[in-house]
Design a protein around this motif. Sequence first.
Motif, PDB file in Angstrom:
ATOM      1  N   TRP A 145       0.820  -1.210   0.000  1.00 56.67           N
ATOM      2  CA  TRP A 145       0.000   0.000   0.000  1.00 56.67           C
ATOM      3  C   TRP A 145       0.857   1.266   0.000  1.00 56.67           C
ATOM      4  O   TRP A 145       0.542   2.270  -0.658  1.00 56.67           O
ATOM      5  CB  TRP A 145      -0.917  -0.052   1.230  1.00 56.67           C
ATOM      6  N   LEU A 146       1.993   1.241   0.731  1.00 53.30           N
ATOM      7  CA  LEU A 146       2.801   2.449   0.910  1.00 53.30           C
ATOM      8  C   LEU A 146       3.919   2.625  -0.111  1.00 53.30           C
ATOM      9  O   LEU A 146       4.365   3.755  -0.348  1.00 53.30           O
ATOM     10  CB  LEU A 146       3.405   2.451   2.324  1.00 53.30           C
ATOM     11  N   ILE A 147       4.397   1.540  -0.698  1.00 53.23           N
ATOM     12  CA  ILE A 147       5.504   1.643  -1.655  1.00 53.23           C
ATOM     13  C   ILE A 147       5.201   2.608  -2.797  1.00 53.23           C
ATOM     14  O   ILE A 147       6.068   3.416  -3.172  1.00 53.23           O
ATOM     15  CB  ILE A 147       5.889   0.249  -2.188  1.00 53.23           C
ATOM     16  N   PRO A 148       3.988   2.578  -3.396  1.00 56.26           N
ATOM     17  CA  PRO A 148       3.716   3.530  -4.476  1.00 56.26           C
ATOM     18  C   PRO A 148       3.808   4.992  -4.032  1.00 56.26           C
ATOM     19  O   PRO A 148       4.056   5.875  -4.860  1.00 56.26           O
ATOM     20  CB  PRO A 148       2.273   3.182  -4.892  1.00 56.26           C
ATOM     21  N   ARG A 149       3.632   5.263  -2.762  1.00 52.28           N
ATOM     22  CA  ARG A 149       3.667   6.640  -2.263  1.00 52.28           C
ATOM     23  C   ARG A 149       5.093   7.111  -1.990  1.00 52.28           C
ATOM     24  O   ARG A 149       5.448   8.252  -2.293  1.00 52.28           O
ATOM     25  CB  ARG A 149       2.821   6.768  -0.996  1.00 52.28           C
ATOM     26  N   PHE A 150       5.896   6.235  -1.405  1.00 53.52           N
ATOM     27  CA  PHE A 150       7.260   6.617  -1.042  1.00 53.52           C
ATOM     28  C   PHE A 150       8.292   6.267  -2.112  1.00 53.52           C
ATOM     29  O   PHE A 150       9.342   6.905  -2.192  1.00 53.52           O
ATOM     30  CB  PHE A 150       7.665   5.929   0.270  1.00 53.52           C
ATOM     31  N   GLY A 151       8.018   5.255  -2.911  1.00 54.50           N
ATOM     32  CA  GLY A 151       9.031   4.698  -3.790  1.00 54.50           C
ATOM     33  C   GLY A 151       9.674   3.500  -3.115  1.00 54.50           C
ATOM     34  O   GLY A 151       9.763   3.444  -1.877  1.00 54.50           O
ATOM     35  N   VAL A 152      10.128   2.537  -3.900  1.00 52.98           N
ATOM     36  CA  VAL A 152      10.627   1.272  -3.352  1.00 52.98           C
ATOM     37  C   VAL A 152      11.817   1.477  -2.416  1.00 52.98           C
ATOM     38  O   VAL A 152      11.811   1.029  -1.257  1.00 52.98           O
ATOM     39  CB  VAL A 152      11.032   0.318  -4.498  1.00 52.98           C
ATOM     40  N   MET A 153      12.852   2.137  -2.901  1.00 56.57           N
ATOM     41  CA  MET A 153      14.091   2.246  -2.139  1.00 56.57           C
ATOM     42  C   MET A 153      13.889   3.078  -0.871  1.00 56.57           C
ATOM     43  O   MET A 153      14.376   2.725   0.210  1.00 56.57           O
ATOM     44  CB  MET A 153      15.178   2.868  -3.010  1.00 56.57           C
ATOM     45  N   ARG A 154      13.164   4.174  -1.012  1.00 60.94           N
ATOM     46  CA  ARG A 154      12.944   5.069   0.130  1.00 60.94           C
ATOM     47  C   ARG A 154      12.104   4.398   1.206  1.00 60.94           C
ATOM     48  O   ARG A 154      12.438   4.456   2.400  1.00 60.94           O
ATOM     49  CB  ARG A 154      12.263   6.342  -0.372  1.00 60.94           C
ATOM     50  N   PHE A 155      11.024   3.755   0.810  1.00 60.14           N
ATOM     51  CA  PHE A 155      10.165   3.093   1.793  1.00 60.14           C
ATOM     52  C   PHE A 155      10.929   1.996   2.535  1.00 60.14           C
ATOM     53  O   PHE A 155      10.884   1.914   3.767  1.00 60.14           O
ATOM     54  CB  PHE A 155       8.943   2.477   1.119  1.00 60.14           C
ATOM     55  N   THR A 156      11.631   1.143   1.776  1.00 57.99           N
ATOM     56  CA  THR A 156      12.340   0.022   2.397  1.00 57.99           C
ATOM     57  C   THR A 156      13.404   0.512   3.357  1.00 57.99           C
ATOM     58  O   THR A 156      13.531   0.001   4.482  1.00 57.99           O
ATOM     59  CB  THR A 156      12.974  -0.875   1.323  1.00 57.99           C
ATOM     60  N   ALA A 157      14.190   1.512   2.937  1.00 61.02           N
ATOM     61  CA  ALA A 157      15.247   2.032   3.798  1.00 61.02           C
ATOM     62  C   ALA A 157      14.670   2.645   5.071  1.00 61.02           C
ATOM     63  O   ALA A 157      15.159   2.386   6.182  1.00 61.02           O
ATOM     64  CB  ALA A 157      16.072   3.070   3.043  1.00 61.02           C
ATOM     65  N   TYR A 158      13.606   3.441   4.950  1.00 61.81           N
ATOM     66  CA  TYR A 158      12.997   4.077   6.121  1.00 61.81           C
ATOM     67  C   TYR A 158      12.412   3.033   7.075  1.00 61.81           C
ATOM     68  O   TYR A 158      12.583   3.125   8.295  1.00 61.81           O
ATOM     69  CB  TYR A 158      11.900   5.042   5.683  1.00 61.81           C
ATOM     70  N   ALA A 159      11.683   2.058   6.516  1.00 61.78           N
ATOM     71  CA  ALA A 159      11.068   1.033   7.362  1.00 61.78           C
ATOM     72  C   ALA A 159      12.123   0.226   8.109  1.00 61.78           C
ATOM     73  O   ALA A 159      11.971  -0.087   9.295  1.00 61.78           O
ATOM     74  CB  ALA A 159      10.193   0.107   6.515  1.00 61.78           C
ATOM     75  N   MET A 160      13.216  -0.095   7.431  1.00 63.49           N
ATOM     76  CA  MET A 160      14.275  -0.879   8.070  1.00 63.49           C
ATOM     77  C   MET A 160      15.030  -0.057   9.105  1.00 63.49           C
ATOM     78  O   MET A 160      15.476  -0.594  10.122  1.00 63.49           O
ATOM     79  CB  MET A 160      15.227  -1.414   7.003  1.00 63.49           C
ATOM     80  N   LEU A 161      15.179   1.239   8.875  1.00 65.72           N
ATOM     81  CA  LEU A 161      15.817   2.091   9.877  1.00 65.72           C
ATOM     82  C   LEU A 161      14.966   2.159  11.145  1.00 65.72           C
ATOM     83  O   LEU A 161      15.502   2.156  12.264  1.00 65.72           O
ATOM     84  CB  LEU A 161      16.042   3.498   9.310  1.00 65.72           C
ATOM     85  N   VAL A 162      13.655   2.214  10.980  1.00 66.25           N
ATOM     86  CA  VAL A 162      12.752   2.170  12.135  1.00 66.25           C
ATOM     87  C   VAL A 162      12.968   0.872  12.910  1.00 66.25           C
ATOM     88  O   VAL A 162      13.067   0.878  14.147  1.00 66.25           O
ATOM     89  CB  VAL A 162      11.278   2.284  11.687  1.00 66.25           C
ATOM     90  N   SER A 163      13.059  -0.232  12.198  1.00 75.60           N
ATOM     91  CA  SER A 163      13.265  -1.525  12.836  1.00 75.60           C
ATOM     92  C   SER A 163      14.597  -1.576  13.567  1.00 75.60           C
ATOM     93  O   SER A 163      14.687  -2.100  14.692  1.00 75.60           O
ATOM     94  CB  SER A 163      13.217  -2.642  11.779  1.00 75.60           C
ATOM     95  N   CYS A 164      15.638  -1.033  12.944  1.00 74.85           N
ATOM     96  CA  CYS A 164      16.957  -1.010  13.578  1.00 74.85           C
ATOM     97  C   CYS A 164      16.915  -0.235  14.894  1.00 74.85           C
ATOM     98  O   CYS A 164      17.421  -0.702  15.928  1.00 74.85           O
ATOM     99  CB  CYS A 164      17.986  -0.377  12.637  1.00 74.85           C
ATOM    100  N   VAL A 165      16.301   0.936  14.877  1.00 68.86           N
ATOM    101  CA  VAL A 165      16.213   1.761  16.079  1.00 68.86           C
ATOM    102  C   VAL A 165      15.428   1.043  17.175  1.00 68.86           C
ATOM    103  O   VAL A 165      15.806   1.082  18.355  1.00 68.86           O
ATOM    104  CB  VAL A 165      15.557   3.121  15.749  1.00 68.86           C
ATOM    105  N   CYS A 166      14.357   0.356  16.796  1.00 66.89           N
ATOM    106  CA  CYS A 166      13.564  -0.400  17.782  1.00 66.89           C
ATOM    107  C   CYS A 166      14.410  -1.473  18.456  1.00 66.89           C
ATOM    108  O   CYS A 166      14.328  -1.672  19.677  1.00 66.89           O
ATOM    109  CB  CYS A 166      12.360  -1.043  17.103  1.00 66.89           C
ATOM    110  N   VAL A 167      15.227  -2.162  17.676  1.00 62.14           N
ATOM    111  CA  VAL A 167      16.103  -3.199  18.240  1.00 62.14           C
ATOM    112  C   VAL A 167      17.138  -2.571  19.171  1.00 62.14           C
ATOM    113  O   VAL A 167      17.414  -3.093  20.264  1.00 62.14           O
ATOM    114  CB  VAL A 167      16.807  -3.987  17.113  1.00 62.14           C
TER     115      VAL A 167
END
Length: 298
Positions: free
Chosen positions: A179-201
Amino acid sequence: MKSKETFIYGILLGVLGIVLFSSKAVMVKLAYQYNIDALSMLLLRMLFAFPFYMVIAYIYRKEQKEDVQKKDYLWLVFFGFVGYYLASYFDFVGLTYIKASLERIILFVYPTIVLLFNKLFLKKPITKLQKLAILITYTGIVITFGSEVSVSGDNTYLGGFFVMLSAITYASYLVGSGWLIPRFGVMRFTAYAMLVSCVCVFVHYGFFFKTEIFNYPWQVYVLGLCIAVFATVIPSFLVSISIKLINSSNFAVIAGIGPISTIILAVIFLNESLTTLQVIGTLVVISGILLISKSKKS
């Protein structure tokens, strides 16, 4: 014809991403031989992956396909928290109790959860072709792992419970990313989502663990780096691109290759046996993937 070729390309990228993701379970089991706990292993994974995502996020900071609103960023944070932090943590904990091959058959329920979530929340119908492909791939999984599923002891049930939670949370991420990839773009969405996950860990480890992360054998850090690069960074982008090209429902179907690739890797690196039934099951799963590839539109 061009759209058909794009669809096939999306399937191939998805299969490669799934196979790389599947290698994670085997490498985690190898690392556990050195008496490292689940959270510390997850921390190493994210520590090594974090710089890659920072660089990619910076490079693609201007990538944007549609108007992004504040609520979209909130959803991105939510799916980053649920999809790669919670899903990874539950999976790593589950792997401390059960073998890699059993982990994969339990985790494989997530394709069905994706289809159900898409139908419930995004009103996407489940097509007859998807139903048939799911049935075929599940049949292959049952054949492949039928002899592997032997539940004994409370710890096995506990491990299975955590892996099931991982399947549910990862499925929600796949639906949200579609749902969100078309809004952010593939690379931007994936990088942002993974950075959130990294910070949570990082926060989780900082609050709840007091052990020294740099006291393990060198093999643990090599495995942590391999998990970060080959089972996290590279496949996370491959999966996002695949979802963009074929949609999350079709991606959920081809995910059937995941358990098969895990058992093959387990045979090679964990000295687990490969039976004739498992070979037959592998061929059945591949036939299910080939069936979904015949769809002419995503």
